[in-house]
Design a protein around this motif. Structure first.
Motif, PDB file in Angstrom:
ATOM      1  N   CYS A 434       0.844  -1.180   0.000  1.00 47.53           N
ATOM      2  CA  CYS A 434       0.000   0.000   0.000  1.00 47.53           C
ATOM      3  C   CYS A 434       0.888   1.242   0.000  1.00 47.53           C
ATOM      4  O   CYS A 434       1.760   1.381   0.848  1.00 47.53           O
ATOM      5  CB  CYS A 434      -0.894   0.000   1.241  1.00 47.53           C
ATOM      6  N   CYS A 437       0.043   3.510   3.470  1.00 43.86           N
ATOM      7  CA  CYS A 437       0.456   3.142   4.825  1.00 43.86           C
ATOM      8  C   CYS A 437       1.655   2.203   4.836  1.00 43.86           C
ATOM      9  O   CYS A 437       2.173   1.865   5.908  1.00 43.86           O
ATOM     10  CB  CYS A 437      -0.699   2.522   5.607  1.00 43.86           C
ATOM     11  N   ASN A 439       1.746  -0.903   4.158  1.00 43.68           N
ATOM     12  CA  ASN A 439       1.403  -2.287   4.453  1.00 43.68           C
ATOM     13  C   ASN A 439       1.773  -3.210   3.282  1.00 43.68           C
ATOM     14  O   ASN A 439       1.479  -2.922   2.134  1.00 43.68           O
ATOM     15  CB  ASN A 439      -0.113  -2.354   4.727  1.00 43.68           C
ATOM     16  N   CYS A 474      -6.515  -1.458   0.415  1.00 45.81           N
ATOM     17  CA  CYS A 474      -5.603  -1.897   1.467  1.00 45.81           C
ATOM     18  C   CYS A 474      -6.396  -2.414   2.666  1.00 45.81           C
ATOM     19  O   CYS A 474      -7.258  -1.710   3.189  1.00 45.81           O
ATOM     20  CB  CYS A 474      -4.705  -0.744   1.909  1.00 45.81           C
ATOM     21  N   CYS A 477      -5.557   0.254   5.851  1.00 48.77           N
ATOM     22  CA  CYS A 477      -6.021   1.638   5.926  1.00 48.77           C
ATOM     23  C   CYS A 477      -7.168   1.938   4.959  1.00 48.77           C
ATOM     24  O   CYS A 477      -7.720   3.039   4.954  1.00 48.77           O
ATOM     25  CB  CYS A 477      -4.865   2.603   5.675  1.00 48.77           C
TER      26      CYS A 477
HETATM   27 ZN    ZN Z   1      -2.709   0.947   3.489  1.00 47.44          ZN
END
Ligand code: ZN
Ligand code: ADP
Ligand code: ZN
Length: 724
Positions: A434, A437, A439, A474, A477
């Protein structure tokens, strides 16, 4: 009369022999090596007889064996001996080794329904004159037809009975005959073209003493005619009435070698193919056991083929990691081959263009006899190799194909020649992350990121096969700014299709999961139905296509970046193997290696086809770091579903090893394994490095016994591991 029986029971096999009484009705039948049914824990289970004795002194009550499973022993004297020897070397349960030697149908306690299929034939039971006389007096045209057929054909296979056959049987005019059916039909292809061995090859052949248990290492560049040498030696052995085993890394990847054996040796060859069904394997196995074939060609487990009177064992591509089984029993086919060579007093021939460092070091020390083939046999030359620095290409915006490689591909396509491209990563991309964020999409069961597969639109774990539909949001988030990085074979295929007007075929685990797909792709490419073959390392081995004049390695760093002391060796080997696919005829071959590490010695020396310098360079490093071949390694893997418990037990094991092993032995760890969490199991490891440690076997055996009764923590011991 008593027998000692070994059984497989429970997940952590009870590895000891149990004594049973032989009931009177079985006494004159039972032999060592027989599979028997015995009562154990209120159940009847199968086991193998390892010994027969008339004395028994313990005073607890013994039970009787229930039955003998087969008419003949399934383990012969050699196999029983071999199991013992292997166990000493790799410290695993003996039952596991015996089970590994046998096809499913003959393993103990498998409850399989794999039976021998019998074919039924009819043939005359009277003389021709009597049969003719019967025909003259017979009023039934059906019966006459049967008899006339038998007069010309001698015997006829029947699948169903008819009333006329029944009548003829009853009258004693004809009789039944039974024979074991063979459910596996190998396809024989073209005719064998015998080549005349060149001087180098003849010299090598003359150096192999066929009457001694010596190990030879044949170091010969790709295309130097090693396979012809193997076949010549095997031919000699067979002419002396002996038999031979020929191991290849993987049958489905080496169809061309298999074809050469079938066309040259015909019915004398059995192929132990991983694609055989259990019944087919059983039939092939019996054919070998009953002496109906003289040569067995197969992958790792074929080293256990029950041939008698073996005259030579050949291991092609001896450096290949597929020869080591990576689960219990962790045997190496090379070690088993050397043991069998001793037993049969016959040579073992290891062959490779890039021998493993261990084997080459042994050859240099004189433990193995070194034989060399320096030149390509078919007259072709080793290809011209160039290295492309991808750091520079990326700046120009070329993320997948460098300028040079693209140009060469177009050039070869315009000349109607073929191209092979290696990319050692399947799937579309390697990481999905992502951008908002940070991730990274990971497998919930393993400590590894998921790989995006475009064809199936899924994200998959390459360790445990976990798979989810591709996501665009995601999960952490909620942002829809997900981006995939990295390059897999699917993306490469897409790029090639976009850039070139060519017929392209991809070969990786995803396109070859169906039976027979390997062979089909290789065959179609060989017949020039495609211009470009791209794939993972499965395309690097043993293929011989005269029209291939360009080999491209898309990213030489994938194998270099694996944290393993063999990564340079594996990279050098892979690059050399795949380069060897180019220029195998009179057309000149070219190789382009794309890399982010253009100065790395394994890549520079692969460019120069310089195995000897690579060997010297790598040996220096191994010496400094105390790795094989200077030290032996044994890996103790500690696993648990409980993170904390695994950690504390691993520490106890480290302390234990340090306390009881020899003072010159080095113990590393415990540490977290490379892939720490796999399928929700945590992996810790201790690495033991030693030159000689007389206490090693007893200490590890003791450790193994302790954890056999622990159902929360498992340990596994890997002697001479492939990966560390
Ligand atoms: Zn994210
Ligand atoms: P390797 O196993 O070392 O890669 P092969 O045995 O596959 O080499 O031989 C490479 C090619 O050279 C094959 O096409 C083979 O038929 C050919 N070849 C091998 N030996 C000879 C020879 N003595 N004369 C002519 N061609 C040969
Ligand atoms: Zn997983």
């Amino acid at each position: 009369m008593y027998v000692k029986v070994i059984i497989e029971y429970g997940a952590k096999a009870v590895d000891r022999e149990f004594t049973y009484i032989v009931p009177t009705n079985l006494r004159d039948k039972i032999k060592v090596g027989h599979r028997v049914l015995v009562p154990f824990n209120n159940k009847n289970i199968e086991g193998f007889v390892l010994g027969i004795t008339n004395h028994y002194s313990d005073n607890y009550e013994l039970k009787e064996i229930t039955n003998i499973c087969d008419s003949e022993p399934v383990l012969n004297t050699e196999m029983l001996w071999l199991g013992n020897e292997i166990q000493k070397n790799i410290l695993c349960s003996k039952i596991a080794i015996y089970q590994a030697m046998l096809p499913k149908a003959l393993k103990a306690s498998q409850n399989t329904n794999i039976n021998i299929k019998m074919n039924r034939y009819i043939r005359l039971n009277v003389s021709f004159e009597d049969a003719n006389k019967y025909i003259e007096e017979c009023r039934y045209p059906e019966q006459i037809k049967v008899l006339e057929k038998l007069i010309t054909d001698e015997r006829v296979l029947i699948t169903s009975l008819s009333s006329s056959i029944n009548t003829l049987i009853k009258k004693g005019i004809i009789k039944f005959e039974y024979e074991e059916a063979n459910r596996y039909v190998s396809h024989t292809t073209g005719k064998y073209h015998k080549v005349k061995l060149n001087k180098e090859q003849e010299f090598v052949v003359s150096k192999v003493n066929l009457n001694k248990d010596n190990t030879y290492l044949l170091y010969g560049v790709t295309g130097s005619g090693k396979t012809e040498v193997y076949m010549e030696l095997i031919d000699k052995v067979i002419k002396c009435g002996k038999t031979a085993i020929m191991l290849v890394p993987e049958i489905s990847l080496t169809p061309q070698i298999v074809d050469r054996f079938i066309t040259r040796f015909g019915q004398d060859v059995a192929i132990l193919h991983s694609g055989l069904s259990d019944v087919e394997r059983y039939d092939e196995y019996r054919k070998i056991m009953n002496g109906k074939v003289k040569i067995v060609v197969g992958a790792r487990s074929a080293i256990f083929a029950p041939l008698n009177n073996i005259g030579i064992i050949v291991i092609d591509e001896e450096h290949s990691s597929t020869y080591k089984q990576d689960n219990n029993p962790r045997y190496h086919a090379r070690d088993v081959a050397i043991l069998r060579g001793k037993y049969h007093k016959c040579p073992v021939l290891l062959g490779s263009a890039t021998p493993s460092l261990e084997s080459f070091a042994r050859a240099k020390k004189g433990v193995y006899t070194l034989l060399t083939l320096k030149n390509r046999a078919g007259g072709g030359h080793l290809p011209e190799v160039s290295i492309v620095d991808m750091k520079k290409e990326v700046k120009k915006g070329n993320f997948i194909l460098s300028e040079e490689l693209s140009k060469k591909i177009s050039e070869k396509l315009s000349k109607n020649e073929q191209v092979i491209l290696l990319l050692n990563r399947r799937g579309y991309s390697s990481i999905l992350t992502c951008r908002d964020c940070g991730n990274v999409l990971k497998c919930p069961n393993c400590d590894i990121s998921l790989t995006y597969h475009k064809t199936s639109n899924t994200n998959r774990c390459h360790y445990c096969n976990y798979s989810i539909k591709n996501i665009h949001k995601c999960p952490v988030c909620g942002s829809d700014n997900m981006k995939d990085y990295g390059l897999g074979t699917e993306k490469l295929e897409e790029e090639l299709n976009r850039k070139f007007n060519a017929r392209i075929i991809r070969m990786d685990m995803d396109t070859t999961s169906k039976k027979g797909m390997h062979e089909k792709i290789i065959c179609d490419f060989g017949n020039h139905k495609y211009d470009i073959l791209l794939g993972t390392q499965m395309i690097a081995k043993g293929l011989d296509f005269p029209l291939v004049t360009l080999v491209g390695v898309i990213n030489a760093d994938t194998s270099l970046n694996i944290p393993d002391f063999r990564s340079a060796e594996n990279t050098f080997g892979l690059l050399s193997q795949v380069s060897g696919r180019a220029g195998r005829s009179d057309l000149l071959g070219e190789v382009i290696i794309q890399t982010y590490n253009p100065e790395h010695y394994s890549i520079m020396l692969a460019k120069d086809h310089d195995y000897l310098s690579f060997y010297e360079e790598e040996m220096k490093i191994r010496k400094v770091l105390s790795y094989p071949p200077f030290y032996y390694l044994t890996l103790v893997n500690i696993t648990s579903r409980d993170y904390e418990l695994g950690f504390s037990e691993a520490n106890k094991i480290g302390t234990y090893l340090r306390k009881y092993l020899g003072k010159d032995t080095i113990i590393l760890g415990p540490s977290m394994a490379n892939v720490f969490k796999m399928n929700n199991v945590y992996h810790y490891e201790c690495i033991i490095k030693y030159k000689y440690d007389e206490k090693l076997n007893s200490v590890l055996t003791k450790l193994d016994e302790i954890y056999k009764v622990n159902n929360k923590v498992d340990i596994s011991i890997d002697v001479n591991p492939i990966r560390v």
